[in-house]
Motif scaffolding. Structure first.
Motif, mmCIF file in Angstrom:
data_model
loop_
_atom_site.group_PDB
_atom_site.id
_atom_site.type_symbol
_atom_site.label_atom_id
_atom_site.label_comp_id
_atom_site.label_asym_id
_atom_site.label_seq_id
_atom_site.Cartn_x
_atom_site.Cartn_y
_atom_site.Cartn_z
ATOM 1 N N LEU B 68 -2.936 -1.908 4.167
ATOM 2 C CA LEU B 68 -3.417 -0.552 5.086
ATOM 3 C C LEU B 68 -2.742 0.439 4.462
ATOM 4 N N SER B 69 -1.537 -0.376 3.957
ATOM 5 C CA SER B 69 -0.547 0.701 3.014
ATOM 6 C C SER B 69 -0.994 1.738 2.372
ATOM 7 N N GLU B 70 -2.092 0.930 1.151
ATOM 8 C CA GLU B 70 -2.790 1.909 0.544
ATOM 9 C C GLU B 70 -3.141 3.595 0.708
ATOM 10 N N TYR B 71 -3.550 2.685 1.907
ATOM 11 C CA TYR B 71 -4.008 4.523 2.894
ATOM 12 C C TYR B 71 -3.126 6.108 3.162
ATOM 13 N N GLY B 72 -1.983 4.681 3.481
ATOM 14 C CA GLY B 72 -0.677 5.420 3.681
ATOM 15 C C GLY B 72 -0.323 4.752 5.110
ATOM 16 N N GLU B 73 1.469 5.555 5.638
ATOM 17 C CA GLU B 73 1.753 4.443 6.217
ATOM 18 C C GLU B 73 0.776 5.259 7.837
ATOM 19 N N SER B 74 1.079 5.617 7.870
ATOM 20 C CA SER B 74 0.452 5.911 9.809
ATOM 21 C C SER B 74 -0.577 5.090 9.383
ATOM 22 N N VAL B 75 -1.804 4.628 8.976
ATOM 23 C CA VAL B 75 -3.129 3.847 9.102
ATOM 24 C C VAL B 75 -3.387 2.818 10.074
ATOM 25 N N GLU B 76 -3.320 2.901 11.326
ATOM 26 C CA GLU B 76 -3.138 1.704 11.746
ATOM 27 C C GLU B 76 -4.733 0.706 11.498
ATOM 28 N N VAL B 89 -14.705 -3.506 10.720
ATOM 29 C CA VAL B 89 -12.954 -2.941 11.268
ATOM 30 C C VAL B 89 -11.829 -3.438 10.495
ATOM 31 N N SER B 90 -11.272 -3.158 9.412
ATOM 32 C CA SER B 90 -9.686 -3.579 9.783
ATOM 33 C C SER B 90 -8.290 -3.592 10.473
ATOM 34 N N ILE B 91 -7.606 -3.699 10.979
ATOM 35 C CA ILE B 91 -6.497 -3.483 11.474
ATOM 36 C C ILE B 91 -5.348 -4.099 10.712
ATOM 37 N N SER B 92 -4.093 -2.784 11.145
ATOM 38 C CA SER B 92 -3.458 -3.142 9.910
ATOM 39 C C SER B 92 -2.164 -4.320 10.866
ATOM 40 N N ALA B 93 -2.181 -5.177 9.389
ATOM 41 C CA ALA B 93 -0.967 -6.380 10.084
ATOM 42 C C ALA B 93 -0.069 -6.223 10.653
ATOM 43 N N LYS B 94 0.587 -4.524 10.724
ATOM 44 C CA LYS B 94 1.813 -4.346 11.600
ATOM 45 C C LYS B 94 1.731 -4.626 12.814
ATOM 46 N N LEU B 95 -0.228 -3.925 13.297
ATOM 47 C CA LEU B 95 -0.506 -4.441 14.563
ATOM 48 C C LEU B 95 -0.225 -5.572 15.306
ATOM 49 N N SER B 96 -1.279 -6.238 14.478
ATOM 50 C CA SER B 96 -1.340 -7.720 14.641
ATOM 51 C C SER B 96 -0.327 -8.460 14.817
ATOM 52 N N GLU B 97 0.408 -8.319 14.228
ATOM 53 C CA GLU B 97 1.396 -10.002 14.137
ATOM 54 C C GLU B 97 2.888 -9.237 14.404
ATOM 55 N N ALA B 98 3.463 -8.447 14.694
ATOM 56 C CA ALA B 98 3.583 -7.900 15.946
ATOM 57 C C ALA B 98 3.548 -7.756 17.774
ATOM 58 N N ILE B 135 -15.783 5.245 4.229
ATOM 59 C CA ILE B 135 -14.069 4.556 5.952
ATOM 60 C C ILE B 135 -14.361 6.095 6.459
ATOM 61 N N GLN B 136 -14.200 5.474 7.969
ATOM 62 C CA GLN B 136 -12.960 6.526 9.041
ATOM 63 C C GLN B 136 -11.877 5.503 8.894
ATOM 64 N N ILE B 137 -11.173 6.541 7.905
ATOM 65 C CA ILE B 137 -9.749 5.974 8.531
ATOM 66 C C ILE B 137 -9.230 6.762 9.657
ATOM 67 N N CYS B 138 -8.039 5.813 10.499
ATOM 68 C CA CYS B 138 -7.305 5.659 11.688
ATOM 69 C C CYS B 138 -6.516 5.369 11.433
ATOM 70 N N LYS B 139 -5.468 7.446 12.301
ATOM 71 C CA LYS B 139 -4.002 7.304 12.149
ATOM 72 C C LYS B 139 -3.467 7.301 13.606
ATOM 73 N N ARG B 140 -2.647 6.551 13.564
ATOM 74 C CA ARG B 140 -1.918 6.495 14.635
ATOM 75 C C ARG B 140 -1.661 7.476 15.768
ATOM 76 N N ASP B 141 -1.569 9.032 15.584
ATOM 77 C CA ASP B 141 -1.521 9.912 16.671
ATOM 78 C C ASP B 141 -2.988 9.987 17.007
ATOM 79 N N ASP B 142 -3.795 10.079 16.441
ATOM 80 C CA ASP B 142 -5.335 10.117 16.762
ATOM 81 C C ASP B 142 -6.106 8.644 17.590
ATOM 82 N N ILE B 143 -5.376 7.421 17.955
ATOM 83 C CA ILE B 143 -6.017 6.103 18.338
ATOM 84 C C ILE B 143 -5.820 6.347 19.976
#
Lengths: 100, 218
Positions: B68-76, B89-98, B135-143
């Motif tokens: 999801l890097s194309e949507y910005g660093e904080s989009v998860e 629904v798409s979830i950033s690999a940063k979360l699912s891989e770690a 598309i509804q984009i969700c940033k880390r701080d809004d989760i």
């Protein structure tokens, strides 16, 4: 004729119909969930015919149709966009005719 | 049934106004019926793998390892709505891989599920004319929604954030945990938060927010 079913989407739909998670299927066939996720989204293809057979066995489906979707079937047959039932009939007829 | 009011954000002509109790009831019903269908019983914490199954049940496609890097660093996480068919629904690999991000993975998944459950019909009504996707984009701080007035960019994010907590810590099960804790340990805020963390496999932040919005923390 089938709708535009891809190799990945067919695996995903079959897996979901069995109430199985990606992680569960990946564990069963001994690959990483990330790799299976990429396969299901057609970002990557199985590296070997053995893996296709493993996936087919885990999902309890015939490997022929998966091979067909994976493009391991002559192009003229693939272009016909057959659904699973039609394809299986065609394979059966082919095997009867050729004795394979 | 939620009240329908004017949408001041301009995104839609009208929008649903859910009371917290309505969101609680709907989320608990969804998650408990799902667990019962799988196991014949309801037990918490809900397994991370079962959350993925729940999302797959309500979506046309679920990409757990998305770039999801194309949507910005904080989009998860993000949810795509279509004029026809279920959302994606798409979830950033940063979360699912770690493995150390598992709680964040769980909250992000249930946040997106909130959008799927409560907002799909709105987009359907809106998109049916244009035929385009949205598309509804969700940033880390809004989760995780902090309150109705802070911590969420708009009402959609607040509702999805509230739903996130309500899926992971359904109201009646949370109340039982709180009552049991108070009966045995007494009023100990940190201890209560830890008990909720353990019982529902959530982060301290998520537990604190959920206890706060459900008025269990004074």
């Amino acid at each position: 004729m089938s709708k535009n079913v891809s190799f990945g989407s067919f695996i995903a739909e079959t897996r979901k119909s069995k109430n199985q998670s990606q992680k569960e299927l990946a564990t069963q066939i001994n690959i990483s969930p990330q790799y299976l996720n990429d396969i299901e989204h057609d970002k990557r293809f199985p590296s070997s015919p053995q893996l296709i057979e493993q996936i087919a066995a885990a999902l309890e489906i015939g490997p022929d149709y998966l091979s067909y979707l994976a493009g391991r079937i002559p192009e003229e047959v693939k272009d016909q966009k057959l659904d699973q039932a039609t394809f299986q009939k065609a394979m059966l007829a082919f095997r009867k005719a050729t004795g394979k | 049934m939620p009240k329908i009011i004017r949408d001041s954000t301009g995104k839609f002509r009208q929008r649903p106004h859910y009371e917290q109790g309505e969101l609680d009831m709907e989320c608990e019903k969804i998650v408990c019926e799902f667990l019962r269908s799988l196991y014949g019983k309801i037990e918490f914490p809900i397994a991370t793998d079962d959350i993925t199954k729940l999302i797959e049940k309500h979506t046309s496609d679920f990409d757990q390892y998305a770039d999801l890097s194309e949507y910005g660093e904080s989009v998860e996480g993000l949810t795509e709505f279509f004029p026809k068919g279920k959302p994606k629904v798409s979830i950033s690999a940063k979360l699912s891989e770690a493995s150390n991000y598992e709680n964040r993975f769980r909250t992000t998944m249930t946040h997106e599920l909130g959008h799927v459950i409560f907002h799909d019909y709105l987009y359907k009504m809106e998109l049916i004319e244009s035929g385009a996707a949205s598309i509804q984009i969700c940033k880390r701080d809004d989760i995780i929604s902090k309150s109705k007035y802070a911590g969420a960019r708009d009402w959609m994010e607040w509702q999805a954030g509230y739903a996130c907590g309500a899926f992971l810590m359904p109201a009646s099960h949370l109340k039982k945990t709180v009552d049991n804790f108070l009966a045995t340990k007494g009023a100990d805020t940190d201890g209560l938060i830890d008990a909720v963390v353990t019982r529902f496999q959530v982060s301290k932040d998520a537990a604190r927010v959920r206890l706060s919005v459900t008025n269990h923390l004074k």
